[in-house]
Design a protein around this motif. Structure first.
Motif, PDB file in Angstrom:
ATOM      1  N   PHE A   3     -16.087  12.437  12.823  1.00  0.00           N
ATOM      2  CA  PHE A   3     -14.745  12.757  12.338  1.00  0.00           C
ATOM      3  C   PHE A   3     -14.183  11.601  11.523  1.00  0.00           C
ATOM      4  CE2 PHE A   3     -10.113  12.579  12.947  1.00  0.00           C
ATOM      5  CZ  PHE A   3      -9.754  13.805  12.412  1.00  0.00           C
ATOM      6  N   VAL A   4     -13.533  11.927  10.394  1.00  0.00           N
ATOM      7  CA  VAL A   4     -12.914  10.918   9.524  1.00  0.00           C
ATOM      8  C   VAL A   4     -11.446  11.285   9.330  1.00  0.00           C
ATOM      9  CG1 VAL A   4     -12.951   9.806   7.267  1.00  0.00           C
ATOM     10  CG2 VAL A   4     -15.094  10.535   8.330  1.00  0.00           C
ATOM     11  N   PRO A   5     -10.502  10.397   9.660  1.00  0.00           N
ATOM     12  CA  PRO A   5      -9.073  10.714   9.486  1.00  0.00           C
ATOM     13  C   PRO A   5      -8.683  10.760   8.016  1.00  0.00           C
ATOM     14  CG  PRO A   5      -9.356   8.436  10.157  1.00  0.00           C
ATOM     15  CD  PRO A   5     -10.713   9.063  10.237  1.00  0.00           C
ATOM     16  N   VAL A   6      -7.525  11.311   7.756  1.00  0.00           N
ATOM     17  CA  VAL A   6      -7.111  11.603   6.385  1.00  0.00           C
ATOM     18  C   VAL A   6      -7.050  10.356   5.513  1.00  0.00           C
ATOM     19  CG1 VAL A   6      -4.644  11.474   7.006  1.00  0.00           C
ATOM     20  CG2 VAL A   6      -5.365  12.766   4.991  1.00  0.00           C
ATOM     21  N   TRP A   7      -6.627   9.215   6.070  1.00  0.00           N
ATOM     22  CA  TRP A   7      -6.469   8.033   5.225  1.00  0.00           C
ATOM     23  C   TRP A   7      -7.810   7.435   4.779  1.00  0.00           C
ATOM     24  CZ3 TRP A   7      -5.037   8.031  10.444  1.00  0.00           C
ATOM     25  CH2 TRP A   7      -5.809   7.264  11.294  1.00  0.00           C
ATOM     26  N   ALA A   8      -8.895   7.822   5.452  1.00  0.00           N
ATOM     27  CA  ALA A   8     -10.210   7.297   5.084  1.00  0.00           C
ATOM     28  C   ALA A   8     -11.052   8.313   4.325  1.00  0.00           C
ATOM     29  CB  ALA A   8     -10.958   6.837   6.339  1.00  0.00           C
ATOM     30  N   PRO A  13       9.574  -0.564  -9.429  1.00  0.00           N
ATOM     31  CA  PRO A  13       8.151  -0.468  -9.085  1.00  0.00           C
ATOM     32  C   PRO A  13       7.287  -0.327 -10.335  1.00  0.00           C
ATOM     33  CG  PRO A  13       9.242   1.629  -8.694  1.00  0.00           C
ATOM     34  CD  PRO A  13      10.312   0.688  -9.161  1.00  0.00           C
ATOM     35  N   LEU A  14       6.246  -1.127 -10.409  1.00  0.00           N
ATOM     36  CA  LEU A  14       5.346  -1.083 -11.563  1.00  0.00           C
ATOM     37  C   LEU A  14       4.173  -0.141 -11.340  1.00  0.00           C
ATOM     38  CD1 LEU A  14       5.223  -4.920 -12.355  1.00  0.00           C
ATOM     39  CD2 LEU A  14       6.675  -3.169 -13.417  1.00  0.00           C
ATOM     40  N   GLY A  15       3.731  -0.021 -10.100  1.00  0.00           N
ATOM     41  CA  GLY A  15       2.604   0.847  -9.808  1.00  0.00           C
ATOM     42  C   GLY A  15       2.082   0.607  -8.410  1.00  0.00           C
ATOM     43  N   LEU A  16       1.013   1.333  -8.034  1.00  0.00           N
ATOM     44  CA  LEU A  16       0.366   1.164  -6.744  1.00  0.00           C
ATOM     45  C   LEU A  16      -0.830   0.245  -6.893  1.00  0.00           C
ATOM     46  CD1 LEU A  16       0.412   4.838  -5.378  1.00  0.00           C
ATOM     47  CD2 LEU A  16       1.967   2.971  -4.810  1.00  0.00           C
ATOM     48  N   GLN A  17      -0.947  -0.712  -5.990  1.00  0.00           N
ATOM     49  CA  GLN A  17      -2.019  -1.702  -6.059  1.00  0.00           C
ATOM     50  C   GLN A  17      -2.745  -1.783  -4.718  1.00  0.00           C
ATOM     51  OE1 GLN A  17      -0.841  -5.820  -6.816  1.00  0.00           O
ATOM     52  NE2 GLN A  17      -2.355  -5.871  -8.440  1.00  0.00           N
ATOM     53  N   PRO A  18      -4.094  -1.693  -4.711  1.00  0.00           N
ATOM     54  CA  PRO A  18      -4.837  -1.775  -3.451  1.00  0.00           C
ATOM     55  C   PRO A  18      -4.619  -3.114  -2.748  1.00  0.00           C
ATOM     56  CG  PRO A  18      -6.233  -0.920  -5.207  1.00  0.00           C
ATOM     57  CD  PRO A  18      -4.975  -1.427  -5.864  1.00  0.00           C
ATOM     58  N   VAL A  19      -4.597  -3.070  -1.412  1.00  0.00           N
ATOM     59  CA  VAL A  19      -4.494  -4.296  -0.627  1.00  0.00           C
ATOM     60  C   VAL A  19      -5.890  -4.716  -0.192  1.00  0.00           C
ATOM     61  CG1 VAL A  19      -2.188  -3.723   0.196  1.00  0.00           C
ATOM     62  CG2 VAL A  19      -4.161  -3.001   1.521  1.00  0.00           C
ATOM     63  N   LYS A  20      -6.050  -5.983   0.101  1.00  0.00           N
ATOM     64  CA  LYS A  20      -7.364  -6.491   0.502  1.00  0.00           C
ATOM     65  C   LYS A  20      -7.670  -6.171   1.960  1.00  0.00           C
ATOM     66  CE  LYS A  20      -7.476 -10.301  -2.848  1.00  0.00           C
ATOM     67  NZ  LYS A  20      -7.559 -11.769  -3.030  1.00  0.00           N
ATOM     68  N   HIS A  21      -6.649  -6.228   2.814  1.00  0.00           N
ATOM     69  CA  HIS A  21      -6.870  -6.000   4.248  1.00  0.00           C
ATOM     70  C   HIS A  21      -5.795  -5.050   4.783  1.00  0.00           C
ATOM     71  CE1 HIS A  21      -9.807  -9.238   4.232  1.00  0.00           C
ATOM     72  NE2 HIS A  21      -8.923 -10.029   3.660  1.00  0.00           N
ATOM     73  N   MET A  22      -6.224  -4.068   5.555  1.00  0.00           N
ATOM     74  CA  MET A  22      -5.313  -3.134   6.204  1.00  0.00           C
ATOM     75  C   MET A  22      -4.966  -3.650   7.602  1.00  0.00           C
ATOM     76  SD  MET A  22      -4.871  -0.443   4.141  1.00  0.00           S
ATOM     77  CE  MET A  22      -4.357   0.850   5.257  1.00  0.00           C
ATOM     78  N   CYS A  67      -8.655   4.977   1.710  1.00  0.00           N
ATOM     79  CA  CYS A  67      -8.847   5.409   0.329  1.00  0.00           C
ATOM     80  C   CYS A  67      -7.479   5.590  -0.333  1.00  0.00           C
ATOM     81  CB  CYS A  67      -9.627   6.717   0.279  1.00  0.00           C
ATOM     82  SG  CYS A  67     -11.322   6.565   0.904  1.00  0.00           S
ATOM     83  N   PRO A  68      -7.435   5.528  -1.659  1.00  0.00           N
ATOM     84  CA  PRO A  68      -6.151   5.690  -2.356  1.00  0.00           C
ATOM     85  C   PRO A  68      -5.508   7.024  -2.020  1.00  0.00           C
ATOM     86  CG  PRO A  68      -7.851   4.881  -3.857  1.00  0.00           C
ATOM     87  CD  PRO A  68      -8.539   5.257  -2.584  1.00  0.00           C
ATOM     88  N   PRO A  69      -4.159   7.083  -1.898  1.00  0.00           N
ATOM     89  CA  PRO A  69      -3.232   5.963  -2.030  1.00  0.00           C
ATOM     90  C   PRO A  69      -2.969   5.226  -0.720  1.00  0.00           C
ATOM     91  CG  PRO A  69      -1.997   7.968  -1.772  1.00  0.00           C
ATOM     92  CD  PRO A  69      -3.439   8.372  -1.716  1.00  0.00           C
ATOM     93  N   PHE A  70      -3.688   5.592   0.356  1.00  0.00           N
ATOM     94  CA  PHE A  70      -3.400   5.029   1.674  1.00  0.00           C
ATOM     95  C   PHE A  70      -3.795   3.559   1.799  1.00  0.00           C
ATOM     96  CE2 PHE A  70      -3.752   9.608   2.301  1.00  0.00           C
ATOM     97  CZ  PHE A  70      -2.593   9.874   2.999  1.00  0.00           C
ATOM     98  N   ASN A  71      -4.500   3.025   0.815  1.00  0.00           N
ATOM     99  CA  ASN A  71      -4.823   1.596   0.819  1.00  0.00           C
ATOM    100  C   ASN A  71      -3.987   0.840  -0.203  1.00  0.00           C
ATOM    101  OD1 ASN A  71      -5.992   2.643  -1.488  1.00  0.00           O
ATOM    102  ND2 ASN A  71      -7.781   1.296  -1.405  1.00  0.00           N
ATOM    103  N   CYS A  72      -2.917   1.454  -0.693  1.00  0.00           N
ATOM    104  CA  CYS A  72      -2.137   0.857  -1.782  1.00  0.00           C
ATOM    105  C   CYS A  72      -0.710   0.530  -1.352  1.00  0.00           C
ATOM    106  CB  CYS A  72      -2.075   1.813  -2.976  1.00  0.00           C
ATOM    107  SG  CYS A  72      -3.674   2.153  -3.736  1.00  0.00           S
ATOM    108  N   ARG A  73      -0.248  -0.618  -1.758  1.00  0.00           N
ATOM    109  CA  ARG A  73       1.159  -0.988  -1.635  1.00  0.00           C
ATOM    110  C   ARG A  73       1.794  -0.906  -3.015  1.00  0.00           C
ATOM    111  NH1 ARG A  73       2.285  -6.147  -3.487  1.00  0.00           N
ATOM    112  NH2 ARG A  73       4.218  -6.176  -2.287  1.00  0.00           N
ATOM    113  N   VAL A  74       3.112  -0.958  -3.058  1.00  0.00           N
ATOM    114  CA  VAL A  74       3.829  -0.882  -4.328  1.00  0.00           C
ATOM    115  C   VAL A  74       3.966  -2.275  -4.921  1.00  0.00           C
ATOM    116  CG1 VAL A  74       6.012  -0.279  -5.446  1.00  0.00           C
ATOM    117  CG2 VAL A  74       5.079   1.190  -3.653  1.00  0.00           C
ATOM    118  N   ARG A  75       3.531  -2.392  -6.169  1.00  0.00           N
ATOM    119  CA  ARG A  75       3.735  -3.646  -6.918  1.00  0.00           C
ATOM    120  C   ARG A  75       5.026  -3.494  -7.710  1.00  0.00           C
ATOM    121  NH1 ARG A  75       1.859  -5.979 -11.884  1.00  0.00           N
ATOM    122  NH2 ARG A  75       0.911  -3.972 -12.449  1.00  0.00           N
TER     123      ARG A  75
END
Length: 480
Positions: A164-169, A70-79, A56-64
């Motif tokens: 149990f669900v880890p923090v990034w999810a 840097p322009l912003g955070l953008q989700p990636v298609k595959h982790m 989930c955001p921002p753990f699924n986002c890379r920097v564009r």
């Protein structure tokens, strides 16, 4: 559509280098359920955590970014979970110096800019029931308080083997901004607030100028007038890390007895410890060291959410061998700064902090930090953590040591998190001149115990810690 970034967020990306990565981390010690086979248990836990590939955001986002901007955070298609969640075998988790050195080697490397900016490393020994997690995340994602709040959300109050669900999810609720005023009315209110903030900023810098020309000595230290030491200057590659504990109940009890705050008690112990470390390297001082410290900008009774802090320099103690008298000096200097902060609007002090830290970041980016005096010699942060026992799935969390980024201009970054009645303390610095911070950890612990004992025994005094009067010729470290 990418998520927007603030100016301060962007600064952590723009000024990042191989020599000074801008991520923060934490070393967590955990105890697996009784009777577990260490290799099988941690291996299964690692494999299970890799299965949570829907972040989930921002753990699924890379920097564009365009070049370095840097322009912003953008989700990636595959982790790529084999990168984000890794497994390591170590010889002895209980060997704290060796574990700290292992963490330092991982902490000194940059996160991959082509991926979301976080990692979880599981560390275990095949013969021990205690294992460790070293987690790190880029400072661009949020400040320390925000990151700690996120990671705390990934822990449980009771052991739980399923669900149990880890923090990034974990899915976090997004708070919608309420429209409190009509557009025109909001415009005039914002304009008025901006004018008042500008007035307070002008007052802050005027008073700093008066202190610089020695007209008003009772104000905050002037930025970039700190004391040069072997630890300050341009930050280079390589890190030294040390972790240790203090009984926080004892810290609070000593603070009550001395009419001090817990932060002031800890500052005294850290100040003495840093002096002893530098004295080991032959340094002589004719003036005090300085710390960078977060100051709460909320007015008494104000209950607002979000961050309202300023990072400002505070002068530490000098020319006193009595630990208690050093504490009184630090109380005096610390409260001068707090009083200055309370007299200005929170937005003005936040603006002041951004200006000063931005200048320091520019000095670092231009590689001229060796040519200017540092803002401070040590940065001390105190982060409140959980007051009760926590669990990572069905493993008991024993301790959580925050390990921060290296500050512009060098120095030692000390971060303390209170957890279950204990102060878990993590320290980091550049290791080009000082190869290990393990002595500093021991010196700080001894300094606290000496300060505690000195309240009842005034005869206790500190051995030579490199402080001398102005008449004594300067040694290795010169501020002239």
């Amino acid at each position: 559509m990418s998520q927007k970034l603030s100016f301060l967020d962007r600064s952590f990306w723009i000024t990042e280098s191989k020599a000074n990565p801008k991520h923060v981390g934490c070393l967590q010690l955990l105890e697996m359920p009784e009777g577990s086979d260490p290799k099988a248990y941690v291996g299964a836990l690692h494999e299970e955590m890799q299965g949570f590939a829907r972040a989930c955001p921002p753990f699924n986002c890379r920097v564009r970014a365009v070049t370095i901007w840097p322009l912003g955070l953008q989700p990636v298609k595959h982790m790529q979970m084999d990168y984000h969640v890794q497994l390591h075998q170590v010889e002895d988790v209980h060997d704290r110096p060796a574990l700290d050195e292992f963490i330092a080697r991982m902490h000194e490397t940059r996160l991959d800019h082509d991926k979301p900016l976080w990692q979880y490393h599981f560390l275990y020994s095949p013969s021990q029931q205690v294992f460790a997690i070293y987690a790190r995340v880029h400072h661009l994602y949020g400040d320390g308080a925000t990151l700690v709040r996120w990671f705390q959300a990934g822990y449980l109050d009771e052991p739980q083997n399923t669900g149990f669900v880890p923090v990034w999810a974990l899915k976090r609720l997004r708070h919608q901004k309420r429209q409190q005023y009509k557009r025109m009315k909001r415009f005039w209110i914002t304009l008025w607030e901006t004018l008042l903030t500008g007035k307070d900023l002008l007052v802050i810098f005027t008073r700093l100028l008066l202190r610089l020309i020695r007209i008003n000595r009772h104000y905050m230290p002037v930025p970039f007038t700190g004391t040069r030491t072997v630890l300050t200057g341009q930050v280079k590659a390589g890190r030294a890390v040390a972790t240790f504990d203090l009984d926080f109940a004892r810290v609070r009890a000593l603070a009550r007895r001395t009419r001090a705050s817990a932060n002031e008690v800890l500052l005294t112990a850290f100040d003495i410890g840093v002096h002893r470390l530098l004295q080991d390297h032959g340094h002589v001082f004719t003036r005090a060291l300085y710390t960078n410290m977060p100051i709460n900008l909320r007015k008494p009774g104000e209950k607002t959410t979000g961050n309202r802090i300023a990072i400002v320099p505070v002068q530490l103690a000098h020319d006193e061998s009595d630990p208690y008298l050093r504490l009184r000096q630090i109380i005096y200097h610390h409260r001068i700064v707090k009083q200055a902060a309370q007299r200005a609007r929170p937005s003005a002090f936040s603006g002041y902090t951004i200006v000063i830290q931005a200048i320091a970041l520019v000095f670092e980016w231009l590689h001229i930090s060796d040519w200017v005096k540092p803002i401070a010699n040590v940065l001390v942060s105190n982060i409140p953590g959980p007051k009760q026992q926590k669990y990572f799935k069905d493993s008991k969390l024993l301790a959580c040591y925050p390990i921060s980024t290296q500050t512009p201009g060098g120095g030692v970054n000390i971060t303390l998190m209170t957890y279950n009645g204990t102060a878990n303390i993590g320290m980091v610095c550049c290791n080009q001149q000082i190869k290990s911070l393990q002595p500093l950890a021991e010196y700080c612990r001894e300094a606290f115990e000496m300060l505690e004992a000195s309240i009842d025994d005034p005869s206790l005094s500190i051995d030579d810690i490199g402080e001398h009067s102005d008449e004594v010729p300067l040694s290795i470290v010169s501020d002239h």
